[in-house]
Design an enzyme around this catalytic site. Structure first.
Site, PDB file in Angstrom:
ATOM      1  N   LYS A 110       0.869  -1.183   0.000  1.00 55.84           N
ATOM      2  CA  LYS A 110       0.000   0.000   0.000  1.00 55.84           C
ATOM      3  C   LYS A 110       0.896   1.220   0.000  1.00 55.84           C
ATOM      4  O   LYS A 110       2.001   1.200   0.551  1.00 55.84           O
ATOM      5  CB  LYS A 110      -0.879   0.019   1.256  1.00 55.84           C
TER       6      LYS A 110
HETATM    7  N1  GLU Z   1      -7.143  -0.285  -3.648  1.00 56.92           N
HETATM    8  C1  GLU Z   1      -7.855  -1.473  -3.935  1.00 56.92           C
HETATM    9  C2  GLU Z   1      -7.918  -2.375  -2.718  1.00 56.92           C
HETATM   10  O1  GLU Z   1      -7.766  -1.920  -1.603  1.00 56.92           O
HETATM   11  C3  GLU Z   1      -7.321  -2.178  -5.184  1.00 56.92           C
HETATM   12  C4  GLU Z   1      -5.887  -2.609  -5.109  1.00 56.92           C
HETATM   13  C5  GLU Z   1      -5.343  -3.140  -6.425  1.00 56.92           C
HETATM   14  O2  GLU Z   1      -6.089  -3.298  -7.360  1.00 56.92           O
HETATM   15  O3  GLU Z   1      -4.135  -3.384  -6.470  1.00 56.92           O
HETATM   16  O4  GLU Z   1      -8.170  -3.547  -2.825  1.00 56.92           O
END
Ligand code: GLU
Length: 420
Positions: A110
Site C-alpha cells: 500500500k
Molecule cells: N485499492 C484497492 C484495494 O484496496 C485495489 C488494489 C489493487 O487493485 O491493487 O483492494
C-alpha cells in the site's frame, strides 16, 4: 467523528490481532508469525512540488510492501491528509491476505501521500503524482510492485504514474500500474470491479441465508467508486437502496432512492446532501438504520464499540478496507450479524487488477463480458471456500477467510524456505 477525519489509531494492531487469531487456529510457529506480522519493506519519501503560485511545498509519501511470498506486491495508493505509517502497514497486510483469499499470485502493498487533493489544482496534483512516482520508482515495477487506485486516486492518477515510470525507462511499461484508463492498457470492467465482486458475494450470502436480494433494504456508507456502484448494481438486482452517504452527510428514504438520480445529483453538486425527497442524516446515523444489508464503503473503523450494538442489519458487506473494528466484530458475532469481511467482499478490485496486468503483459485484451465471467468464477469460489471453513469450524467469516489466506501465504513461505 466524520468519515473525513477517519480514525486510524491502532489499525496495525487490529490487523495483527486478526492475523494472530488465524495463526492460533493454524498453529503457526513463532518464527513464521514474526515474518508474517511485519512489513518486508517500508519506504518514506519527502519530496518537493512546485505549486501554481511559484512556491515550493514539501510532501510526505510512503510505499510499504508487506509480503511477496506468493508474487509481486500489489495494492493501491491513497491521497489523504491523515495517511500514516501504521494505517499503511495494516492496509498492506490486508492486501496480502486479500490476494491470497481469492488465490491470485500477488503479495500485498500500500502507498499514500499526506495531502488533501481537493486543495490542489489539477496541475499541482499531476506534479505531485509524477514526483511521488519518481521517488517510489525504486520499489515499483511490473515484476516487483504494482500500484492501483485507492481513496482519492483514480485512473488519471495511474496514467500519470505509468507515463512517469515509462519516461524514466525510455519505453512504455503499461503493466507497472493497474486501474488505468482503457485507452492506455486499462481493463474493461476494472472501474466497476470492486463493486461487482461485492455484489457477487452478497448474492452468495443471500442464497446461503435464504434471503432474497429482490426487495432487500440496503444502506451504503460512502459514495465513491465502490459505494456508488455497489448501490447501482444491487438496485439492478431489485434491492431497495434506502440510504447512502458521502463525507459530507447522508440521505434516507424508506421507500428507496433512485441511485442513478443520486449519482447525477452528486456529479452536479459534489455531494449527496440536498438530494430532494430524502431525509438528511449524518453518515454515522445511516449506519444505525434498520436494513437487510449494510455496506460500509468509506473508511476504516466506522463500525466500532460505540455504534455496533445499534446496527440493525442481517448482513454487513465490507466494501471498504477495515471498516469494522475488533470490538464491533465481536458484537456482530454475538448479535448473529453475518459479516462478509473486506479481504473477501472487496477483493473484486484487485482481482480485475490482476486481469489487467495479465492483459498488459500479453498485450492481448479481453472484453468486459469475459472479465466479469472470470471475476464471477473467482468470487464465487472464494466465497464457497471461506463459507465451508466457517461452517466446518463454526466460526465467523472473517476468521475463516484469514485461516484460508494466512494458510496459503504461510505455506508459500515454508515451501520457499528462509534465505540463505
Ligand atoms: N485499492 C484497492 C484495494 O484496496 C485495489 C488494489 C489493487 O487493485 O491493487 O483492494
Amino acid at each position: 467523528m466524520t468519515t473525513e477525519s477517519h480514525e486510524t489509531n491502532n489499525l496495525f494492531q487490529m490487523a495483527q490481532n486478526q492475523f494472530n487469531t488465524a495463526a492460533d487456529f493454524l498453529g503457526l510457529d513463532q518464527g513464521l508469525r514474526k515474518v508474517l506480522s511485519s512489513c518486508k519493506r517500508e519506504l518514506t519519501v519527502n519530496f518537493p512540488v512546485l505549486m501554481d503560485d511559484g512556491t515550493i511545498d514539501v510532501f510526505t509519501g510512503y510505499r510499504f510492501q508487506h509480503n511477496v511470498a506468493r508474487g509481486p506486491a500489489k495494492g493501491g495508493i491513497r491521497y489523504h491528509p491523515e495517511v500514516n505509517p501504521d494505517e499503511l502497514r495494516a492496509l498492506a497486510m490486508w492486501m496480502t491476505w486479500k490476494c491470497a483469499t481469492v488465490d491470485i499470485p500477488y503479495g500485498g502493498a500500500k502507498g499514500g501521500v499526506m495531502v488533501d487533493p481537493k486543495k490542489l489544482s489539477k496541475h499541482e496534483l499531476e506534479n505531485l503524482t509524477r514526483r511521488y512516482a519518481t521517488e517510489i520508482a525504486l520499489m515499483i515495477g511490473p515484476d516487483t510492485d504494482i500500484p492501483a487506485p485507492d481513496v482519492n486516486t483514480d485512473a488519471q492518477t495511474m496514467a500519470w504514474i505509468m507515463d512517469t515510470y515509462s519516461m524514466h525507462k525510455g519505453y512504455t511499461v503499461t503493466a507497472v500500474v493497474t486501474g488505468k484508463p482503457i485507452n492506455i492498457g486499462g481493463a474493461e470492467g476494472r472501474n466497476e470491479a470492486t463493486a461487482r465482486g461485492c455484489q457477487y458475494v452478497i448474492r452468495e450470502a443471500c442464497r446461503e441465508k435464504g434471503m432474497s436480494l429482490d426487495g432487500a433494504k440496503v444502506v451504503v456508507q460512502g459514495f465513491g467508486n465502490a459505494g456508488s456502484i455497489v448501490a447501482r448494481l444491487l438496485a439492478e438486482d431489485g434491492a431497495i437502496i434506502v440510504a447512502v452517504s458521502d463525507s459530507t452527510g447522508g440521505i434516507y428514504n424508506p421507500k428507496g432512492l433512485d441511485v442513478r438520480k443520486v449519482v447525477a445529483f452528486k456529479q452536479e453538486h459534489s455531494t449527496v446532501v440536498g438530494y430532494p425527497n430524502a431525509e438528511q442524516l449524518t453518515n454515522h446515523e445511516i449506519l444505525e438504520l434498520e436494513c437487510d444489508i449494510l455496506v460500509p464503503a468509506a473508511f476504516e473503523n466506522q463500525l466500532n464499540e460505540e455504534n455496533a450494538g445499534k446496527v440493525k442489519t442481517k448482513i454487513v458487506a465490507e466494501a471498504a478496507n477495515g471498516p469494522t473494528n475488533l470490538a464491533a466484530d465481536q458484537i456482530f458475532q454475538d448479535n448473529g450479524i453475518f459479516v462478509l469481511p473486506d479481504i473477501l467482499a472487496n477483493a473484486g478490485g484487485v482481482t480485475v487488477s490482476y486481469f489487467e496486468w495479465v492483459q498488459d503483459l500479453q498485450s492481448f485484451f479481453w472484453n468486459e463480458a469475459e472479465t466479469n465471467k472470470r471475476l464471477h468464477q473467482i468470487m464465487v469460489k472464494a466465497f464457497a471456500q471461506v463459507y465451508k471453513i466457517s461452517q466446518e469450524r463454526k466460526i465467523d467469516m472473517r476468521s475463516a477467510a484469514y485461516i484460508l489466506a494466512v494458510g496459503r501465504v504461510a505455506e508459500a513461505a515454508l515451501t520457499r524456505g528462509i534465505y540463505p
